[in-house]
Structures are given as C-alpha cells and as structure tokens.
Enzyme design. Structure first.
Site, PDB file in Angstrom:
ATOM      1  N   CYS A  99      -0.820  12.241  28.528  1.00  0.00           N
ATOM      2  CA  CYS A  99       0.331  11.848  27.765  1.00  0.00           C
ATOM      3  C   CYS A  99       1.770  11.853  28.655  1.00  0.00           C
ATOM      4  O   CYS A  99       1.485  10.894  29.499  1.00  0.00           O
ATOM      5  CB  CYS A  99       0.518  12.937  26.527  1.00  0.00           C
ATOM      6  SG  CYS A  99       1.686  12.346  25.361  1.00  0.00           S
TER       7      CYS A  99
ATOM      8  N   GLU B 116      -6.876  18.434  25.619  1.00  0.00           N
ATOM      9  CA  GLU B 116      -6.698  19.889  25.706  1.00  0.00           C
ATOM     10  C   GLU B 116      -6.371  20.436  24.230  1.00  0.00           C
ATOM     11  O   GLU B 116      -6.592  21.649  23.915  1.00  0.00           O
ATOM     12  CB  GLU B 116      -5.317  20.229  26.391  1.00  0.00           C
ATOM     13  CG  GLU B 116      -4.112  20.364  25.921  1.00  0.00           C
ATOM     14  CD  GLU B 116      -3.440  18.698  25.865  1.00  0.00           C
ATOM     15  OE1 GLU B 116      -4.470  17.884  25.989  1.00  0.00           O
ATOM     16  OE2 GLU B 116      -2.213  18.801  25.579  1.00  0.00           O
TER      17      GLU B 116
ATOM     18  N   HIS C 295      -4.919  13.563  24.126  1.00  0.00           N
ATOM     19  CA  HIS C 295      -4.660  15.191  24.493  1.00  0.00           C
ATOM     20  C   HIS C 295      -5.945  15.803  24.347  1.00  0.00           C
ATOM     21  O   HIS C 295      -6.195  16.529  23.345  1.00  0.00           O
ATOM     22  CB  HIS C 295      -3.556  15.736  23.591  1.00  0.00           C
ATOM     23  CG  HIS C 295      -2.337  15.452  23.674  1.00  0.00           C
ATOM     24  ND1 HIS C 295      -1.543  16.354  24.471  1.00  0.00           N
ATOM     25  CD2 HIS C 295      -1.568  14.385  23.710  1.00  0.00           C
ATOM     26  CE1 HIS C 295      -0.234  15.804  24.647  1.00  0.00           C
ATOM     27  NE2 HIS C 295      -0.439  14.468  23.930  1.00  0.00           N
TER      28      HIS C 295
END
Ligand SMILES: Nc1ncnc2c1ncn2[C@@H]1O[C@H](COP(=O)(O)OP(=O)(O)O)[C@@H](O)[C@H]1O
Ligand SMILES: [Mg+2]
Lengths: 233, 753, 87, 87
Positions: A87, A206, A204
């Site tokens: 991002c 994560e 994302h």
C-alpha cells in the site's frame, strides 16, 4: 538462525505493527527500522508497511521517499535485497522509481476498505513463491490513492516481462470481493521489478494472516515465501 | 507596539470603568458582574477572554450541570469503574490488568458549516481526550444524524462528514468499528456528528489532568497556535484592543491528522518512560481550558509565559492565543529533571515542544505577556466555578396530542402482497438500508485486532490481548423518534438497545458514555426533554448496573424555533474474556433453528414502519423493562460462552423482519419463518417491542438452550429455520435474497449520486 | 472556447498542513530560502462560448458556492489565454 | 520577498476523476456551458531574496523532482507580483 525481516516505520506509518505481527506469525523475527536511520541492521529483507506516511501530503509516498533509510534501501534493493511494499509502501517504491508507474486517487474519489479477490500472476518472485501462478486469493484492500497508472509502453513491457504480480479479479459479484476497486489500469494490483526481489501491491497481505481478525489467511504465503527463500539461500 | 497600553492586571485595577465587550463574548450582565466580584476589579482583556470561553455553555455545562449530577448520585456500585465523570474520559477495569477508557463527543455545528473539517476535527478532539488519560487509542465509532436523505443539502453534508471522519480516522490508524447513520428531516440544518473513541492501557498507566509539584514545568507540544476558532477573541482584539485586525476569524478549524498521529506516538512514548506528571489535551477553549483545568485540579498554582507559545501567526494578540482552538496540541506537566528527555522524544517525532511555564506553590494562575501580568486568577473560578443555571422547564403542551396520535391506528397491510411490498419498502428505506457506502470508506482493519465491525456483529469488538483473547465491545444507539414521543423512555430505550447490542455479541456490558444532543435549553419544552432524558438514563444505568463514566452535551441544535428531536446517544462498553467466542449476526448454517427471545406486543409508536410506510410519528414508544434486558443479556452472554448459539441479532428499529433480513444477507443464507401462535403476521414482522433478539441455534444445542431460557424465565419461541436462498414467511410471502439485496444495497449511493 | 482558472487557497489564518509538510521537507532535499509554502487547488474550466462579464459572474458564483468553502478558503477567478499549440 | 507559483496538473491523457466529479455536479447546480473541468494543485512559494534565473532554475528543479511526479503530472512555474497592501 531465524530470518530477520525489517519493517520501516515512517512518521505516519500505520500498519507497521501489523506487518511485524504477520512476520512473527510466519515464523521470522521482525526488526523495527526507523526512517531517520540509514542503518538497516543487517536484516535479510525489508517490508515498507501501509499507512499515511507524512499524512500522504503532496502525494502518497512523495515525502517518505527522501527519508535517510530510503537512501540505503534503494542501493541495497538494487543489489538484490528483497523488499515488499504494501500500500503506502508500494506508493513509496513507485515514487523512488524502484518500481515503475504511479498511484493516483481512486477513480471514485473515496477511500475504500474491502475484501478483494486477486489473481497471483507471478509466483516466481521472492515474495510469491508459496503461491501457484494463477491462484485466486482474498486479501483486504484499503486506500484512497490506489489507481495504478503507467504509460502504454511501460504497461506493455510489464506484461511482456511477466512483471504484473497481482491483478484484481473482476469476473464475479462485488459482494464476494470481485471488481476493480480503484480504476487501476489493466486491473493491476501489484508489480515486481525485473529481478523479482522488489514487489509492491496495494492490498494488505499482513491483514490476512489470522482468520479471527482478517477474515482469512490468504496473505500468509507472502511471508512464508520470503522465509523459505532466505533459509534455502 | 505603541497603541493602547497592554491591559495588565495593574492597568485593569487602575481603569475600572473601561467598557468591556462582555455581551459580544456571550456573557450575561450577571456573569460579567460575577467575574468582577470574584476578581475584586474589572477583568483584563485576557481574563475576560478566559472567563467568557470557559463559562460558555459548551465548556461549563451551565444549563445541564444540575441535571448531570444524577449520573454521579445515582451511579450503581461498580467494581469496574476506575475513573469516573469529571476527567477527560472515564476509565473502566476490564481485567487482566487492563483498563479501557472511552467517550463520545459531538462536533455538530462545525460539521454543518464545513462538513469535512468539522467532522475530521471532531475525531481529532475525542482521540486527544483518550490519549490524555494515558491510553493508546484503539478504535473509533461515529454516530451520525443527517437531514432527510433526499434533501439536496444532505448531498453536501453527508459525503463531506463521512470523508472527514474517514480522512482523519484512517490517517490516525484507528479502526472504525461502529456508529450509526440516521436520516430525519428534523436534523436538516443541524446534523449530528458524534464521535467516540476507545483507548487501552495498563492500570498503572492512568494519567490525570492535574498540575502538581511546585517547580514542575508546563510543556505545550504539538501544532503551533494560530488564529483558528477564535471568533469571540477577535471581537476582543479588534474592537477593543486593536482596530486594525480583521474582525472575523473563522470558527472552523482545519485538522492535521498526520500531526495528531505524531502526537499520539510521542505522548505514548513519554508515558512509557514515566515522564509525565499531568496531562491535558487542548480542545474547546484551547489554552484557557488547559491551563485553568490543569492548575485547578492540581495542588499548586501555575505561571505561564504566553510569549513562549509557538505561533503560526505572529500578529495574534494574547487574548487570541488564550482562546485559539488550533487543533493537535497537548499540554504536559513534567518534572524539571525529565524535561530534556521529554523534549528529546518530541524531537524524535518531529513534534514542536516548548516549556511555557511552571507549577508554583501559590494558588493563582498567572499569565505574562511582554513582561506584564495579564492574568491573575484563582483557576477554580475559571474552570469549575462557572455559573450554574436551573433553567425553567415544562412538558410541552403538544406532548399529549402527540402521544394520543397512536400509530396502532394506522392502516395496516391488507394482504400478503402488501405485506411483502412493505417489507421491501422497509429494508430499502434510507434508515434501514445498507450503510456500506459509508462504512467502506472507513478502515476497520488497521491495528489487526478488529474482531467485529460493520454489519458483522451487533457491536464493534476488538481484541485487547493477543495471548489471552481478552476483548472489548462497544455499541452506540439513540432513537430520536422514541425520545420525541417520551424523552424519559427514549433515553432508556437508547441505553437498553446499546446494552442489548453489546450482550448479543457475547460481551458483558460494563459502563456507559453518552452524548446528549438537544435544542435550545432556553426553550422550556426542550429543557424538559433534556431533564427527562437525563433522569431516564440515570435511572436506567442504576438499574442495569452500568455507571455513566463521562459524556458530552450538545445544546442549541435548532434552526429558528424548530429543535431537533431530543437525541440522547448512548454508548455501552462491554468486555469479553475470549474474542474467539464472539457471536456474529450472520446466519451461516442451513438447518439451524431460529428462536425469538422476549415478548412481542403490538408496539408501533415511533417505529420504522410508521415512518417509512406512513410518514407518521405519534403514540408512545415501546415499553422498557430493564430487568428483562438484563436477563436477555445474561442469556446471550451464556449462550456465547457455552457455544449454544451461532448467530444473534438484536431487534430494534424495523423489528423482527429487519433483523432476520440482515442476518440472512450477512451470512448469505435464507430463513423460513412461521408466525408464532398468538401473533398476527404484521405485528410479528414490524413490532418494535424492546428486550428482544433473534438467535440461530444448532440443532444439537436446542435442548440445552431452551432449557436455559426456560429455567431463567426468558420467553424463547421457535420461529423458523435457517434455510435456502430466500426469506420466507410461511403462507404469506417469499423474498429471494437477491431481491432483498437489491432493495437493501445501493440506496444511499443512489440518493447521493 | 476559453479557459477560466479558479484558484482556491486556504485563508492565510487557516492551518495548511499540506503546505507545511512540503515546506518542512525542503531542507532535507537541499532547498533553502523558501520561507513559506501554501498548497491550494487549481480548477481549469473550459467554457463554451464567450467569456463575457455575465459568464464570469456565473463562474464567480460557482467558485463561491461550490468550488470553495469561503469559511476557510479564498478564491480568485481569471481568464487564461490558451496558447493553442503549446504543450 | 517574492512569490513563485507552481501549478501542477495531471497530464491530459490521465483520467482526472476529481475534475469530472466537479463537472458532473454543474448541471445540478444550474451551471451550463462548461465543457471540461480539470483539477490540479497550486503551490505558492514565498522566496527569500531575489527571484533571479538561478533561483527560478532551482525551483524548476524542485517542481520536477518533488512537487510534481512527472510520470503523471505536468507543471508550470511562474513568478507572481505580490500586491503588498492588497487584502
Ligand atoms: N452527558 C454527559 N454525561 C456524562 N458526563 C458528561 C456529560 N457531558 C459532560 N460530561 C462530563 O463532564 C466533564 C467535562 O466535559 P468536557 O468539558 O466535554 O470535557 P473535555 O473538555 O475533556 O471534552 C467530562 O468528564 C465529561 O465526561
Ligand atoms: Mg478534554
């Protein structure tokens, strides 16, 4: 010896702790790196996390790019250090020109946070080897400036060289995460450099490492891929 | 500058007859006289500035204070309460050594004038209250009210407000885990932008706003001070002290979320190193508020050098500096030996920090400017001893007629087709439709601890401890239509609903914060609404055992003589031992049994059905039975803990059908319903009786679950089964999920396009 | 066809976080001697027909009611020569 | 002290949804006859010292490397007369 993966904190980084958590869950040791330090603490790989570094003022990533840590990082990335930009991290990588193109304001002008279906187009990069090429995954996406843009020549070149790493999947219902969420050209969600060590994407991974808080674990292979690569290296 | 002499304390004492613009500053004649009496002389310009902002309705609660006392007087015994009303935000013990602080505040008027910045700075303000308690902010919520959905101005206000909340909150890295969106013509011109925040800390990290220890330094840090939000001060500055100044300063501030993010990180780092004796955020009334509150809550006095305040605009007068509401500033009290380290941390985060004064062993707040003493006051008289009014209140004469206009008399659907059509109309009405256009603009994932957000659960839930799974839940509710029909009951219904929402996810309700949005307190009818609502909420909290830990009052929400509906917004905070056990709303598994918990009566006053189908508001709101709410809560919590239910959804506006449609759409599985004995289909679907929820129960758990309900005396009626891809009411109608989704989705975007 | 440019800037007394962020970054980039930076918006409007006083008055109204929020922003309206071939 | 203005606009071939959103809203506001709207950024730089060729060259470089991303944006630099007493 455990793999050490650095996560850079810029002023305004938000998902740095999340990236560290994902690295930990995947079995490596997260190492906090600070934007004012040129020292990368001899980590084996680096994640540039999501967030709004410098408030996204001017352009997302435009100011962070000039941080001291980036000076070292640019050199080492060119020398092969694996770098993942998530991002805001991707936006920074584009501003440094380690990756081509630029990210513009989403075509609908809003911040958007949703679960997004992606196809892994390149499973040969340092960060994607635990996926199968063509695999479809669900990863959260959240940004205001995620519209990937580059000129036609660059886009053709990326395609020809297999450097489109991830694409938004559009052939399904919106409610299931399909659709181009921001007007990115050719549905590009993420790309890689020629060597495959530098990867950037808007979604994302994560945030997709624990089913309790992320709605799935499709993001974990990013982190297991790099660990395997580093361990076997 | 050789113009008028500096208005020092000495000068003021020598010039008792100088005309002062107290009226322009919003003070009454009596209030001005009282200031003179307190000081034994006329106030200096700077003192007048301070008193006028601190004695404003917004800062002094002068109209509401006498009533808000009930929250303390009637507070239930609660072991969880660590810090109560009076601090920046209340603090609650959630176990395992953790404490949670939370509060809701309003930013209504600025959000009407400049929707983006008004809403953004509303988020900024409430988050600073949370940091000021010593906590790391971990989530925000945003209860919102707008004018009619199809009014052209809503198209300006709503997208701006939502973008402002999203722009600021997302940039701070705070997941947005809840809130409300309500449309009603009564909010035209007076949208309600309430914002709430939650913070987490260890017990030992709780900080308070007080300046103690003579010699300790007062450090102002964060943004430079500029000419924001000081309309009042410029009256002082321009008309009395310096005619050359622009006479109007904008009352809206521009927020800088990036600066606030740095403020969060550097404050938390300073807390971690135990560098802070006392701390206060700068919000309304800026430095006037921070210095007078810090000084009056501490043991000594305080001396401030105003020349040392870093300015964005060097032409500001001392009055303006004292009143400026520039955002993203904090004030800390630090021991001299720790000042260097504190400044170092600020520098690390690129935050400007300046020592502007120190704690003294006197009991005065003294402020200096260009070497002259311009303020010399007892800080308590500024911060805590403002005027208190017991304003006249009276039940309005229209209340009886309103209550007599019973919604039960409205024409009802006459056949199955009409019933079906009205269900579609309801779920597709702006208030009942999906709010995903709004919530998708909020980051609910950042920090990686969000367990429930958006439509996933009845309350937002976040994990507090990754190892143990300890978590907290929060829900905010408030129904202005109910409160208009009966403010006492309306406030209790808001409380009951928030309480129920928290329990429905499996969390145990612990404490309450509120934001009381009303019209002008100078109108006895509005004042009556306020008094009734406060009494209702205080009584309700006592009965439910959930103390009010803090909140906010927003008055004067009216255009001309037309006030908004009385709108008490109630936030309930709950705790859950293991977030993995949370109960979502989604029906997920075919074959599970749907149970309706609680009693359904023909209650339609203030209902969504009466609004959507008949544009009607009249009658009485649903009855409240808080003992029933408590019992229902206990059952829902037990059921979650012991794995007896797979889904739970509270019944509120829109009644049973709205809840079932939401649970089906969320899980992507339909429901087959049967009207239970003793009820007609219409009442079954649309009644808004309180104290109810629907749950889906795995067949293997049915006996255990019904036994539990039976043993505890909670009515549990089997009303159907999770099944298929439609919501079907046997013998009446079938509504395919696709058709429901079509009606429910896209409504807001459609109105704004 | 003519081009009218509307520049919208935050009022001088209003905080401009973006401008500040740019300014603070300058020394790091090796730029000195710039004492203030403000960042605003530039709107380029392509107007059909002649840009006479009436048209300008309307654009002024547009700027005042829509492009700028005059509570926090100032604006200017000006007609720009469109150099046809220029890039 | 002098002011240098840097205008940054998206390149013509790049989609400008902000400008489009403004344009789409115009009919609703009762404005006709505006065939295109583009929205960009305006930077006002207050420069200490004289704005000579050297200074302008430096600002040009600043715009090229920092204020604009030339992958997507064009920019212009111009010196502006600062009317001293004007409000
Ligand atoms: N409606 C309310 N219910 C409970 N407490 C309230 C309410 N309104 C204000 N308070 C309390 O009064 C105190 C002063 O409020 P306020 O001036 O808004 O605080 P701050 O300046 O920190 O925002 C706070 O402790 C607040 O929680
Ligand atoms: Mg406060």
């Amino acid at each position: 010896m455990t793999t050490r993966i650095g996560v850079v904190t810029f002023p305004g980084s938000l998902d740095d702790r999340d990236a560290q958590r994902a690295i930990r869950i995947a079995g490596a040791e997260p190492v906090a790196l600070w934007h004012k330090d040129k020292d990368l603490k001899q980590v084996d790989a680096v994640v540039l996390p999501g967030g709004f570094s410098y408030g996204d003022y001017l352009r997302a990533g435009a100011i962070s790019r000039f941080s001291p840590v980036m000076e070292t990082l640019i050199d080492q990335a060119k020398a092969g250090l694996p770098v993942l930009g998530i991002c805001n991290g991707f936006q920074i990588l584009a501003e440094t020109h380690l990756l081509p193109g630029a990210m513009l304001r989403n075509n609908h002008l809003h911040f958007i946070c949703r679960e997004q279906k992606l196809r892994v187009e390149n499973a040969a990069t340092a960060w994607t080897s635990d996926y199968e090429a063509g695999q479809e995954i669900l990863i959260p996406l959240k940004n205001a400036d995620g519209r990937y843009t580059a000129d036609e020549y660059t886009l053709d070149k990326l395609e020809a060289e297999g450097r489109v790493a991830f694409r938004y999947l559009t052939d399904g219902p919106d409610a299931d995460g399909y659709g181009n969420p921001n007007g990115s050209l050719r549905n590009i969600a993420g790309i890689t450099n020629e060597a495959g060590n530098v990867v950037g994407l808007m979604p994302h991974p994560e945030h997709a490492v624990e089913s309790l808080t992320g709605g799935g674990t499709d993001g974990l292979p990013f982190f297991t891929s790099i660990i395997k690569k580093l361990v076997s290296a | 500058m050789s113009r008028t002499p500096l208005d020092t304390v000495e000068h003021a004492a020598g010039t008792p007859d100088v005309e002062q613009p107290w009226a322009e500053l919003g003070l009454s004649k009596d209030e001005y006289a009282r200031i003179r009496e307190i000081l034994g002389r006329r106030p200096t310009g700077a003192e007048l500035a301070m008193y006028s902002v601190m004695w404003s309705e917004h800062c002094s609660y002068k109209s509401s204070k006498v009533h808000l006392r009930q929250f303390g007087e009637k507070a239930p015994q609660s072991e969880a309460m660590l810090v109560g009303i009076g601090e920046n935000a209340g603090v609650v013990d959630v176990g395992q050594g953790y404490a949670v602080t939370f509060k809701v505040e309003s930013h209504n008027h600025p959000s009407y004038v400049e929707p983006y910045q008004g809403a953004a700075t509303g988020v900024g303000g409430i988050v600073r209250d949370i940091i000021a308690m010593g906590a790391r902010p971990v989530a925000v919520v945003d209860p919102l009210r707008f004018g009619a959905a199809d009014h052209p101005d809503t198209r300006r206000v709503l997208p701006g407000v939502v973008a402002g909340i999203s722009g600021y909150g997302n940039c701070l890295g705070l997941p947005n885990i809840g809130g409300e969106v309500v449309f009603d013509a009564c909010y035209q011109g007076n949208p309600l932008v309430n914002a709430g925040a939650i913070g987490v800390m260890r017990h030992e990290d709780i900080h308070l706003a007080k300046a103690s220890g003579a010699g300790n330094k007062v450090i102002l840090y964060g943004a430079r001070t500029g000419g924001d939000g000081i309309g009042g001060a410029s009256i002082l500055a321009s008309e009395t002290f310096d005619d050359a100044k622009p006479s109007k300063r904008p009352a809206v501030q521009v927020g800088d979320p990036f600066q606030e993010k740095l403020l969060i990180e550097c404050t938390l780092e300073a807390f971690q190193e135990k560098l802070v004796v006392g701390i206060q955020d700068l919000g309304a009334a800026g430095l006037s508020c921070a210095t007078s509150e810090l000084a009056s809550n501490g043991s000594g006095g305080m001396r401030v050098e105003l020349d040392d305040v870093p300015l964005r605009d060097s032409t500001l007068s001392p009055e303006e500096i004292l009143m400026s509401e520039s955002q993203e500033r904090m004030c800390a009290v630090v021991e001299p030996s720790k000042v260097d380290r504190f400044l170092e941390i600020c520098e690390k985060w690129d935050v400007i920090a300046t020592v502007i004064g120190e704690v003294t062993d006197g009991d005065r707040l003294e402020i200096y400017w260009h070497g002259g003493k311009i303020v010399d006051v007892d800080p308590r008289t500024v911060a805590h001893e403002g005027p208190v009014y017991d304003r006249p209140y009276a039940r309005p004469d229209w209340q009886d007629a309103l209550q007599a206009d019973d919604a039960a008399k409205l024409p009802r659907p006459e056949n199955a087709d009409e019933l079906r059509a009205q269900v579609l109309q309801l779920v597709g009405s702006p208030n009942q439709a999906s709010k995903s256009w709004i919530t998708s603009q909020y980051d609910h994932l950042v920090q990686g601890n969000t367990v429930l957000a958006r439509t996933e659960g009845d309350s937002g839930m976040i994990r507090v401890d990754e190892e143990t799974g300890l978590g907290v839940a929060i829900a905010t509710d408030g129904n202005g239509r109910y409160a208009k029909l009966d403010p006492y009951t309306g406030a209790q219904l808001a409380l009951a609903e928030a309480y129920r929402n928290v329990a429905a996810t499996g969390a145990k309700p612990l404490a309450v914060s509120d934001c009381l949005n009303f019209g002008s307190p100078e109108d006895p009818a509005v004042m009556w609404q306020f008094v009734e609502a406060v009494r209702g909420l205080a009584d309700g909290c006592l009965q439910l055992g959930t103390p009010v830990t803090g909140g906010n009052v927003s008055l004067y929400n009216q255009t001309g003589t037309a006030a908004i509906h009385p709108t008490p917004v109630v936030a309930v905070l709950g705790v859950i031992d293991d977030v993995a056990r949370r109960t979502p709303v989604a029906f997920r598994e075919e074959g599970q049994l749907i149970y309706l918990l609680g009693d359904t009566e023909p209650e339609f006053g203030g209902s969504a059905w009466s609004q959507v189908v008949h544009d009607h508001l009249g009658g009485l709101p649903p009855k409240v039975d808080l003992e029933r709410e408590r019992l229902l809560g206990e059952i829902l919590i037990s059921a979650s803990r012991d794995g007896m239910v797979d889904a739970a959804h509270d019944l509120s506006d829109g009644g049973l059908i709205q809840a079932v449609v939401e649970s089906s759409l969320e899980g992507g599985v339909g429901a087959r319903l049967v009207v239970p004995d003793g009820l007609d289909a219409f009442t079954f679907l649309f009644s808004e009786s309180a104290g109810r929820a629907v749950v889906s129960v795995p067949r293997s758990e049915e006996l255990r679950f019904t036994d539990m309900c039976g043993a505890r005396g909670l009515p549990a009626t089997r009303i159907g089964v999770v099944d298929g891809d439609a919501v079907e009411l046997q013998g009446e109608f079938t509504l395919p999920l696709a058709e429901l989704r079509e009606a429910h989705q896209g409504v807001i975007e459609g109105l704004l396009a | 066809m003519a081009r009218v440019v509307v520049d919208v800037m935050l009022k001088p007394e209003i905080l401009d976080p973006q401008g500040q962020a740019v300014q603070r970054a300058l020394p790091r980039l090796g730029f000195e001697g710039i004492s203030d930076v403000r960042q605003g918006k530039r709107f380029e409007l392509e107007v059909d027909g002649p840009v006479d006083d009436a048209a300008l008055a309307r654009i002024h109204e547009l700027a005042e009611t829509f492009l700028a929020n005059t509570v926090i922003e100032d604006f200017t309206v000006k007609v720009e020569e469109v150099a046809e071939a220029a890039k």
